[in-house]
Design a protein around this motif. Structure first.
Motif, PDB file in Angstrom:
ATOM      1  N   VAL A 117      62.362  -5.976  32.201  1.00 17.81           N
ATOM      2  CA  VAL A 117      63.051  -5.281  31.127  1.00 17.81           C
ATOM      3  C   VAL A 117      64.466  -4.951  31.622  1.00 17.81           C
ATOM      4  N   THR A 118      65.445  -5.220  30.793  1.00 19.87           N
ATOM      5  CA  THR A 118      66.821  -4.899  31.165  1.00 19.87           C
ATOM      6  C   THR A 118      67.392  -3.873  30.189  1.00 19.87           C
ATOM      7  N   GLN A 119      68.336  -3.080  30.676  1.00 20.67           N
ATOM      8  CA  GLN A 119      68.964  -2.057  29.849  1.00 20.67           C
ATOM      9  C   GLN A 119      70.462  -2.045  30.104  1.00 20.67           C
ATOM     10  N   THR A 120      71.202  -1.847  29.035  1.00 22.61           N
ATOM     11  CA  THR A 120      72.647  -1.702  29.158  1.00 22.61           C
ATOM     12  C   THR A 120      73.130  -0.564  28.260  1.00 22.61           C
ATOM     13  N   PRO A 121      74.178   0.141  28.658  1.00 26.51           N
ATOM     14  CA  PRO A 121      74.805   0.090  29.984  1.00 26.51           C
ATOM     15  C   PRO A 121      73.963   0.837  30.998  1.00 26.51           C
ATOM     16  N   SER A 122      74.348   0.775  32.244  1.00 24.00           N
ATOM     17  CA  SER A 122      73.617   1.530  33.260  1.00 24.00           C
ATOM     18  C   SER A 122      74.017   3.000  33.211  1.00 24.00           C
ATOM     19  N   HIS A 123      75.253   3.251  32.804  1.00 21.06           N
ATOM     20  CA  HIS A 123      75.740   4.618  32.702  1.00 21.06           C
ATOM     21  C   HIS A 123      76.677   4.706  31.505  1.00 21.06           C
ATOM     22  N   GLN A 124      76.433   5.686  30.653  1.00 20.20           N
ATOM     23  CA  GLN A 124      77.255   5.897  29.467  1.00 20.20           C
ATOM     24  C   GLN A 124      77.720   7.348  29.461  1.00 20.20           C
ATOM     25  N   VAL A 125      79.026   7.511  29.337  1.00 21.91           N
ATOM     26  CA  VAL A 125      79.588   8.853  29.206  1.00 21.91           C
ATOM     27  C   VAL A 125      80.146   8.982  27.797  1.00 21.91           C
TER      28      VAL A 125
ATOM     29  N   ARG B 204      46.973  -7.033  26.467  1.00 20.67           N
ATOM     30  CA  ARG B 204      46.220  -7.923  27.344  1.00 20.67           C
ATOM     31  C   ARG B 204      45.033  -7.141  27.851  1.00 20.67           C
ATOM     32  N   LEU B 205      43.899  -7.738  27.798  1.00 15.80           N
ATOM     33  CA  LEU B 205      42.677  -7.020  28.094  1.00 15.80           C
ATOM     34  C   LEU B 205      42.756  -6.304  29.425  1.00 15.80           C
ATOM     35  N   ASN B 206      42.530  -5.024  29.405  1.00 19.48           N
ATOM     36  CA  ASN B 206      42.414  -4.197  30.600  1.00 19.48           C
ATOM     37  C   ASN B 206      43.702  -4.037  31.399  1.00 19.48           C
ATOM     38  N   THR B 207      44.805  -4.395  30.842  1.00 25.05           N
ATOM     39  CA  THR B 207      46.061  -4.105  31.539  1.00 25.05           C
ATOM     40  C   THR B 207      46.963  -3.374  30.564  1.00 25.05           C
ATOM     41  N   TYR B 208      46.951  -2.069  30.644  1.00 19.35           N
ATOM     42  CA  TYR B 208      47.730  -1.278  29.708  1.00 19.35           C
ATOM     43  C   TYR B 208      49.027  -0.774  30.330  1.00 19.35           C
ATOM     44  N   GLU B 209      49.385  -1.329  31.450  1.00 21.70           N
ATOM     45  CA  GLU B 209      50.595  -0.835  32.093  1.00 21.70           C
ATOM     46  C   GLU B 209      51.808  -1.164  31.246  1.00 21.70           C
ATOM     47  N   GLN B 210      52.804  -0.344  31.375  1.00 24.30           N
ATOM     48  CA  GLN B 210      54.071  -0.576  30.713  1.00 24.30           C
ATOM     49  C   GLN B 210      55.091  -0.967  31.769  1.00 24.30           C
ATOM     50  N   TYR B 211      55.973  -1.858  31.375  1.00 25.46           N
ATOM     51  CA  TYR B 211      57.022  -2.332  32.262  1.00 25.46           C
ATOM     52  C   TYR B 211      58.311  -1.610  31.883  1.00 25.46           C
ATOM     53  N   PHE B 212      58.875  -0.938  32.857  1.00 28.16           N
ATOM     54  CA  PHE B 212      60.037  -0.114  32.592  1.00 28.16           C
ATOM     55  C   PHE B 212      61.323  -0.827  32.977  1.00 28.16           C
ATOM     56  N   GLY B 213      62.356  -0.556  32.205  1.00 23.98           N
ATOM     57  CA  GLY B 213      63.689  -0.987  32.576  1.00 23.98           C
ATOM     58  C   GLY B 213      64.283  -0.060  33.610  1.00 23.98           C
ATOM     59  N   PRO B 214      65.469  -0.373  34.101  1.00 20.30           N
ATOM     60  CA  PRO B 214      66.101   0.430  35.158  1.00 20.30           C
ATOM     61  C   PRO B 214      66.703   1.725  34.656  1.00 20.30           C
ATOM     62  N   GLY B 215      66.771   1.891  33.335  1.00 24.71           N
ATOM     63  CA  GLY B 215      67.283   3.136  32.767  1.00 24.71           C
ATOM     64  C   GLY B 215      68.770   3.107  32.464  1.00 24.71           C
ATOM     65  N   THR B 216      69.151   3.930  31.509  1.00 27.25           N
ATOM     66  CA  THR B 216      70.564   4.201  31.205  1.00 27.25           C
ATOM     67  C   THR B 216      70.784   5.688  31.410  1.00 27.25           C
ATOM     68  N   ARG B 217      71.749   5.991  32.266  1.00 33.27           N
ATOM     69  CA  ARG B 217      72.093   7.406  32.467  1.00 33.27           C
ATOM     70  C   ARG B 217      73.108   7.799  31.406  1.00 33.27           C
ATOM     71  N   LEU B 218      72.734   8.725  30.545  1.00 33.31           N
ATOM     72  CA  LEU B 218      73.635   9.203  29.496  1.00 33.31           C
ATOM     73  C   LEU B 218      74.178  10.563  29.905  1.00 33.31           C
ATOM     74  N   THR B 219      75.489  10.663  29.925  1.00 30.80           N
ATOM     75  CA  THR B 219      76.151  11.932  30.225  1.00 30.80           C
ATOM     76  C   THR B 219      76.962  12.349  29.002  1.00 30.80           C
ATOM     77  N   VAL B 220      76.634  13.506  28.470  1.00 30.59           N
ATOM     78  CA  VAL B 220      77.350  14.039  27.307  1.00 30.59           C
ATOM     79  C   VAL B 220      78.232  15.185  27.780  1.00 30.59           C
ATOM     80  N   THR B 221      79.534  15.061  27.514  1.00 33.56           N
ATOM     81  CA  THR B 221      80.470  16.097  27.997  1.00 33.56           C
ATOM     82  C   THR B 221      81.015  16.925  26.835  1.00 33.56           C
TER      83      THR B 221
END
Lengths: 115, 116
Positions: free
Chosen positions: A4-12, A98-115
């Motif tokens: 899983v990919t996420q953009t941007p990595s950091h948003q201000v 998929r049978l018996n695999t309920y794991e979720q695959y996470f992206g690297p995250g987006t850091r949101l900074t609100v000023t």
């Protein structure tokens, strides 16, 4: 291995502005999620999405939030008018029935900074 | 509503030693899944191990194993032969099994330090 990919990595952004966080889930996955993690706190569920509609949402996910899968590959989280307390790490996740695999695959995250 | 508790905010272990991280949860469901995720400083969430509640046998993945006590609603993670790269936040997570799209409920996390 697909991921899983996420953009941007950091948003201000400034308070009151709209932000769109983008995610590209793994291509054959069918369920999509957004979670957030305020700094130093636990990961909290926001919303799940399946078959082009919200399947579940938490009380955090109020009218300021919306999700969309505009083109069959991207999965977006929009915050209409950001508040200081929206500052957090936002994780997208996906999974496939998929049978018996309920794991979720996470992206690297987006850091949101609100000023 | 389901809740997940991790009573150890921080733990430390000497390199090559063994450490156990605790997790308890509250649910009225009989079938569910439990997970341990690792979050290193990069903040990426990485699956460490999972356990199906209907299985009595404890899951193992190389140096990682769990002690799943269903009656006690306890799901601890044991890390053997700890390595410097194991230093991270560890989150215990629960999800119901009644539909594929069910969200995770996370615990507050345990920060693990590995001392050289």
């Amino acid at each position: 291995e697909p991921e899983v990919t996420q953009t941007p990595s950091h948003q201000v952004t400034q308070m009151g502005q709209e932000v769109i966080l983008r995610c590209v889930p793994i291509s054959n996955h069918l369920y999509f999620y957004w979670y957030r993690q305020i700094l130093g706190q636990k990961v909290e569920f926001l919303v799940s999405f399946y078959n082009n509609e919200i399947s579940e949402k938490s009380e955090i996910f109020d009218d300021q939030f919306s999700v969309e899968r505009p083109d069959g590959s991207n999965f977006t989280l929009k915050i209409r008018s950001t508040k200081l307390e929206d500052s957090a790490m936002y994780f997208c996740a996906s999974n496939i029935p998929r049978l018996n695999t309920y794991e979720q695959y996470f992206g690297p995250g987006t850091r949101l900074t609100v000023t | 509503a389901q809740t997940v508790t991790q009573s150890q905010p921080e733990m430390s272990v000497q390199e090559a030693e063994t450490v156990t991280l605790s997790c308890t949860y509250d649910t009225s469901e009989s079938d569910y899944y439990l997970f341990w995720y690792k979050q290193p400083p990069s903040r990426q969430m990485i699956l460490v191990i999972r356990q199906e509640a209907y299985k009595q046998q404890n899951a193992t993945e190389n140096r990682f194993s769990v002690n799943f006590q269903k009656a006690a609603k306890s799901f601890s993670l044991k890390i053997s032969d700890s390595q410097l790269g194991d230093a991270a936040m560890y989150f215990c997570a629960y999800r119901r099994s009644d539909n594929y799209g069910q969200n995770f409920v996370f615990g507050p996390g345990t920060r693990l330090s590995v001392l050289p």
